[in-house]
Design a protein around this motif. Structure first.
Motif, PDB file in Angstrom:
ATOM      1  N   HIS A 195      36.927  44.146  28.775  1.00 49.66           N
ATOM      2  CA  HIS A 195      37.040  44.443  27.346  1.00 49.66           C
ATOM      3  C   HIS A 195      36.844  45.924  27.024  1.00 49.66           C
ATOM      4  O   HIS A 195      36.654  46.280  25.865  1.00 49.66           O
ATOM      5  CB  HIS A 195      36.017  43.596  26.568  1.00 49.66           C
ATOM      6  CG  HIS A 195      36.230  42.121  26.737  1.00 49.66           C
ATOM      7  ND1 HIS A 195      35.300  41.312  27.349  1.00 49.66           N
ATOM      8  CD2 HIS A 195      37.278  41.324  26.422  1.00 49.66           C
ATOM      9  CE1 HIS A 195      35.768  40.061  27.376  1.00 49.66           C
ATOM     10  NE2 HIS A 195      36.958  40.051  26.824  1.00 49.66           N
ATOM     11  N   MET A 196      36.962  46.781  28.029  1.00 47.15           N
ATOM     12  CA  MET A 196      36.720  48.209  27.799  1.00 47.15           C
ATOM     13  C   MET A 196      38.003  48.957  27.438  1.00 47.15           C
ATOM     14  O   MET A 196      38.420  49.897  28.132  1.00 47.15           O
ATOM     15  CB  MET A 196      36.057  48.827  29.031  1.00 47.15           C
ATOM     16  CG  MET A 196      34.620  48.398  29.192  1.00 47.15           C
ATOM     17  SD  MET A 196      33.809  49.298  30.531  1.00 47.15           S
ATOM     18  CE  MET A 196      32.227  48.463  30.581  1.00 47.15           C
ATOM     19  N   ARG A 197      38.625  48.557  26.351  1.00 51.70           N
ATOM     20  CA  ARG A 197      39.802  49.272  25.865  1.00 51.70           C
ATOM     21  C   ARG A 197      39.414  50.699  25.503  1.00 51.70           C
ATOM     22  O   ARG A 197      38.382  50.944  24.898  1.00 51.70           O
ATOM     23  CB  ARG A 197      40.396  48.577  24.645  1.00 51.70           C
ATOM     24  CG  ARG A 197      41.037  47.244  24.948  1.00 51.70           C
ATOM     25  CD  ARG A 197      41.775  46.708  23.742  1.00 51.70           C
ATOM     26  NE  ARG A 197      42.903  47.563  23.378  1.00 51.70           N
ATOM     27  CZ  ARG A 197      43.651  47.388  22.279  1.00 51.70           C
ATOM     28  NH1 ARG A 197      43.355  46.407  21.438  1.00 51.70           N
ATOM     29  NH2 ARG A 197      44.656  48.184  22.022  1.00 51.70           N
ATOM     30  N   LEU A 202      43.502  50.394  33.407  1.00 46.56           N
ATOM     31  CA  LEU A 202      44.168  49.328  34.148  1.00 46.56           C
ATOM     32  C   LEU A 202      43.132  48.566  34.936  1.00 46.56           C
ATOM     33  O   LEU A 202      42.245  49.161  35.561  1.00 46.56           O
ATOM     34  CB  LEU A 202      45.213  49.909  35.108  1.00 46.56           C
ATOM     35  CG  LEU A 202      45.931  48.921  36.030  1.00 46.56           C
ATOM     36  CD1 LEU A 202      46.807  47.972  35.223  1.00 46.56           C
ATOM     37  CD2 LEU A 202      46.771  49.668  37.062  1.00 46.56           C
ATOM     38  N   LEU A 203      43.224  47.230  34.917  1.00 47.29           N
ATOM     39  CA  LEU A 203      42.329  46.378  35.698  1.00 47.29           C
ATOM     40  C   LEU A 203      43.149  45.530  36.652  1.00 47.29           C
ATOM     41  O   LEU A 203      44.183  44.968  36.258  1.00 47.29           O
ATOM     42  CB  LEU A 203      41.481  45.493  34.789  1.00 47.29           C
ATOM     43  CG  LEU A 203      40.404  44.656  35.493  1.00 47.29           C
ATOM     44  CD1 LEU A 203      39.108  44.657  34.705  1.00 47.29           C
ATOM     45  CD2 LEU A 203      40.876  43.213  35.715  1.00 47.29           C
ATOM     46  N   ILE A 204      42.689  45.449  37.885  1.00 49.75           N
ATOM     47  CA  ILE A 204      43.397  44.680  38.909  1.00 49.75           C
ATOM     48  C   ILE A 204      42.439  43.663  39.513  1.00 49.75           C
ATOM     49  O   ILE A 204      41.473  44.046  40.191  1.00 49.75           O
ATOM     50  CB  ILE A 204      43.954  45.594  40.013  1.00 49.75           C
ATOM     51  CG1 ILE A 204      44.867  46.660  39.417  1.00 49.75           C
ATOM     52  CG2 ILE A 204      44.705  44.771  41.064  1.00 49.75           C
ATOM     53  CD1 ILE A 204      45.247  47.757  40.389  1.00 49.75           C
ATOM     54  N   GLU A 218      41.291  36.655  29.708  1.00 46.67           N
ATOM     55  CA  GLU A 218      40.224  37.227  28.892  1.00 46.67           C
ATOM     56  C   GLU A 218      40.370  38.728  28.633  1.00 46.67           C
ATOM     57  O   GLU A 218      39.779  39.246  27.684  1.00 46.67           O
ATOM     58  CB  GLU A 218      38.870  36.970  29.566  1.00 46.67           C
ATOM     59  CG  GLU A 218      38.488  35.509  29.684  1.00 46.67           C
ATOM     60  CD  GLU A 218      38.285  34.855  28.321  1.00 46.67           C
ATOM     61  OE1 GLU A 218      37.816  35.550  27.402  1.00 46.67           O
ATOM     62  OE2 GLU A 218      38.604  33.663  28.190  1.00 46.67           O
ATOM     63  N   ALA A 219      41.124  39.425  29.444  1.00 44.71           N
ATOM     64  CA  ALA A 219      41.145  40.885  29.359  1.00 44.71           C
ATOM     65  C   ALA A 219      41.822  41.379  28.091  1.00 44.71           C
ATOM     66  O   ALA A 219      42.830  40.825  27.637  1.00 44.71           O
ATOM     67  CB  ALA A 219      41.845  41.468  30.577  1.00 44.71           C
ATOM     68  N   THR A 220      41.263  42.436  27.537  1.00 46.66           N
ATOM     69  CA  THR A 220      41.924  43.167  26.457  1.00 46.66           C
ATOM     70  C   THR A 220      42.433  44.514  26.961  1.00 46.66           C
ATOM     71  O   THR A 220      42.993  45.286  26.195  1.00 46.66           O
ATOM     72  CB  THR A 220      40.952  43.390  25.279  1.00 46.66           C
ATOM     73  OG1 THR A 220      39.797  44.104  25.730  1.00 46.66           O
ATOM     74  CG2 THR A 220      40.531  42.060  24.674  1.00 46.66           C
ATOM     75  N   VAL A 221      42.218  44.791  28.256  1.00 46.85           N
ATOM     76  CA  VAL A 221      42.797  45.971  28.892  1.00 46.85           C
ATOM     77  C   VAL A 221      44.006  45.512  29.705  1.00 46.85           C
ATOM     78  O   VAL A 221      44.114  44.334  30.068  1.00 46.85           O
ATOM     79  CB  VAL A 221      41.772  46.679  29.801  1.00 46.85           C
ATOM     80  CG1 VAL A 221      40.549  47.111  28.997  1.00 46.85           C
ATOM     81  CG2 VAL A 221      41.350  45.791  30.974  1.00 46.85           C
ATOM     82  N   PRO A 222      44.947  46.408  30.005  1.00 50.67           N
ATOM     83  CA  PRO A 222      46.113  46.019  30.819  1.00 50.67           C
ATOM     84  C   PRO A 222      45.702  45.508  32.191  1.00 50.67           C
ATOM     85  O   PRO A 222      44.766  46.039  32.808  1.00 50.67           O
ATOM     86  CB  PRO A 222      46.909  47.318  30.921  1.00 50.67           C
ATOM     87  CG  PRO A 222      46.494  48.126  29.736  1.00 50.67           C
ATOM     88  CD  PRO A 222      45.046  47.793  29.525  1.00 50.67           C
ATOM     89  N   VAL A 223      46.385  44.464  32.680  1.00 47.61           N
ATOM     90  CA  VAL A 223      46.059  43.827  33.955  1.00 47.61           C
ATOM     91  C   VAL A 223      47.317  43.727  34.803  1.00 47.61           C
ATOM     92  O   VAL A 223      48.390  43.377  34.301  1.00 47.61           O
ATOM     93  CB  VAL A 223      45.472  42.417  33.739  1.00 47.61           C
ATOM     94  CG1 VAL A 223      45.268  41.695  35.070  1.00 47.61           C
ATOM     95  CG2 VAL A 223      44.153  42.489  32.986  1.00 47.61           C
ATOM     96  N   ILE A 224      47.201  44.046  36.082  1.00 50.99           N
ATOM     97  CA  ILE A 224      48.229  43.690  37.051  1.00 50.99           C
ATOM     98  C   ILE A 224      47.715  42.478  37.815  1.00 50.99           C
ATOM     99  O   ILE A 224      46.649  42.528  38.444  1.00 50.99           O
ATOM    100  CB  ILE A 224      48.544  44.834  38.030  1.00 50.99           C
ATOM    101  CG1 ILE A 224      49.197  46.014  37.293  1.00 50.99           C
ATOM    102  CG2 ILE A 224      49.492  44.342  39.129  1.00 50.99           C
ATOM    103  CD1 ILE A 224      49.551  47.178  38.197  1.00 50.99           C
ATOM    104  N   GLU A 225      48.465  41.395  37.748  1.00 46.93           N
ATOM    105  CA  GLU A 225      48.028  40.120  38.330  1.00 46.93           C
ATOM    106  C   GLU A 225      48.399  40.063  39.805  1.00 46.93           C
ATOM    107  O   GLU A 225      49.575  40.058  40.160  1.00 46.93           O
ATOM    108  CB  GLU A 225      48.690  38.973  37.572  1.00 46.93           C
ATOM    109  CG  GLU A 225      48.291  37.602  38.042  1.00 46.93           C
ATOM    110  CD  GLU A 225      48.929  36.489  37.214  1.00 46.93           C
ATOM    111  OE1 GLU A 225      48.783  35.319  37.593  1.00 46.93           O
ATOM    112  OE2 GLU A 225      49.565  36.799  36.189  1.00 46.93           O
ATOM    113  N   THR A 226      47.406  40.048  40.660  1.00 49.34           N
ATOM    114  CA  THR A 226      47.669  39.874  42.083  1.00 49.34           C
ATOM    115  C   THR A 226      47.755  38.397  42.408  1.00 49.34           C
ATOM    116  O   THR A 226      47.282  37.548  41.659  1.00 49.34           O
ATOM    117  CB  THR A 226      46.584  40.537  42.943  1.00 49.34           C
ATOM    118  OG1 THR A 226      45.322  39.938  42.647  1.00 49.34           O
ATOM    119  CG2 THR A 226      46.522  42.022  42.671  1.00 49.34           C
TER     120      THR A 226
END
Length: 423
Positions: A195-197, A202-204, A218-226
């Motif tokens: 949630h650290m916009r 980017l969160l991976i 749940e993320a409010t930051v951009p995510v790349i889904e592995t």
């Protein structure tokens, strides 16, 4: 890395502050840092193995399954592989400053679009300490600050690795907080990162389905889904059955706890007897448990092999263990439909000498990597010539398949004029 860097917020703010300097670090400094990090891993092998031994002992006492212990375990050879991965990154071209577009606008303004770092990359992962080195190295090369959040099972291993890598990179001229580790075991730290916009760019997530789904939802930051890996091997007649056996054994048993190992075996009904007679005994010799449909179960019984009746859950299950579902199909169309229904868009393979069927499979299967007559175990950044990888993406936006340097950059427009104003 100071002892008070324990919480997610403090760590993220420190990384954010460092990210501007990371972005402007020269290629020579970044490469020197990578080489220093590789040397530090080798010099501190005994300390790393001791820390990993603490994690392995605790995991063993908890009754952790063998494939998960294999993921967790570090050896001298695996530490050397990590070091070589960092050196291979140093040898790759600079991902930053690449000119992606260059032209002069009608106004006379000169336009360039160039690659730049993402900024702050948060890596959330489970019991795979090698990810600590891979993620740190890729972020250093691509000019990003990285926040590492490993699983509690590998806590001592990751903490030791992060300290060594951080000190080596800083000693070579990178900003002191370019590599940071969230030092608390409190699970809420992961949710804090999600949630650290404005801080995390980017969160991976890298791990099991539960971790990945939680981060994506749940993320409010951009995510790349592995990718979770429910990977299939489809044997279509005519096929070289000795080749099919070798591929099946490699793809299932070399490292059953990794995401590019196969979890499902599909075989054409018309070759079920000879194909399964070739493949199943070889897998059974290596301790593989079979979850079979009726046809495959009959063949297993004839071969004197034990088999469990497959349930609907088995067709979509990622075992991460010496288990595999086995199903007989009418032909390529049914196989493709099953792969697209139950697969996780990771890696899929067909073994056949029928080029038309192979091309149909390659074109129709929806996955990041699709193989013809080769093991799915090749889906890996190192094997693809990308150096160390940060993960294997099963999504379609921004990055797909093994991704590393390029996926951790974005672009910026640089414009140069001579006094133009817009009318």
């Amino acid at each position: 890395m100071s002892e008070n860097e324990t919480g997610a917020l403090e760590t993220a703010l420190a990384a954010k502050k460092a990210s501007a300097s990371c972005a402007t670090a020269s290629l020579d400094v970044r490469n020197a840092a990578l080489c220093a990090m590789a040397a530090a891993l080798r010099e501190n092998t005994e300390d790393i193995l001791a820390a990993n031994g603490r994690d392995m002992e605790a995991a063993g006492e908890r009754g952790t399954a063998a494939p998960l212990l294999d993921r967790l375990e570090l050896t001298g050879a695996r530490i050397e592989q990590m070091a070589c991965g960092l050196e291979s990154l140093a040898a790759l071209p600079d991902p930053l400053g690449a000119v992606q577009d260059a032209r002069t606008l009608d106004s006379g303004v000169e336009l360039k679009r160039v690659s730049v770092p993402m900024g702050v990359v948060a890596m959330v992962y489970e019991a795979r300490p090698n990810v600590t080195a891979d993620a740190a190295g890729i972020c250093v090369k691509s000019g990003n600050a990285v926040i590492l959040r490993g699983g509690s099972m590998a806590f001592h291993s990751n903490l030791c690795l992060a300290r060594i890598l951080h000190d080596a990179a800083a000693g070579a001229g990178m900003p002191r907080n370019c590599i940071l580790y969230v030092r608390t075991r409190d699970r809420s730290a992961t949710d804090d990162l999600l949630h650290m916009r404005g801080i995390v760019d980017l969160l991976i997530p890298r791990g099991g389905a539960g971790l990945i789904d939680h981060c994506v939802e749940e993320a409010t930051v951009p995510v790349i889904e592995t990718g979770v890996g429910n990977c299939h091997l489809y044997v279509h007649g005519p096929a070289d059955l000795a080749m099919a056996r070798a591929i099946a054994v490699n793809a299932k048993t070399q490292r059953p706890g990794v995401c590019n190992a196969i979890e499902s075996l599909l075989v054409d009904e018309q070759i079920a007897q000879p194909a399964l007679s070739e493949i199943l005994p070889a897998l059974a010799e290596r301790g593989v448990v079979f979850h079979c449909d009726e046809t495959a179960a009959r063949v297993a019984e004839q071969l004197g092999l034990d088999a469990v009746a497959a349930t609907e859950e088995d067709w979509g299950r990622e075992y991460l263990d010496l288990q595999i579902s086995v199903r007989c199909v009418s032909g390529p169309e049914e196989a493709i439909a099953l792969v697209n229904r139950y697969g996780t868009r990771h890696s899929e393979a067909i073994v056949t000498e029928d080029e038309q069927a192979a091309q149909r499979f390659l074109a129709s299967v929806d996955a990041a990597a699709v193989y013809w007559n080769a093991s799915t175990r090749f889906t890996d950044g190192g094997e693809f010539g990308l150096g160390a990888e940060i993960g294997i993406s099963t999504q379609k936006l921004h990055a797909r398949g093994p991704f590393a340097l390029e996926a951790l950059t974005t672009s910026k427009y640089l414009l140069r004029g001579s006094g133009q104003v817009r009318g």
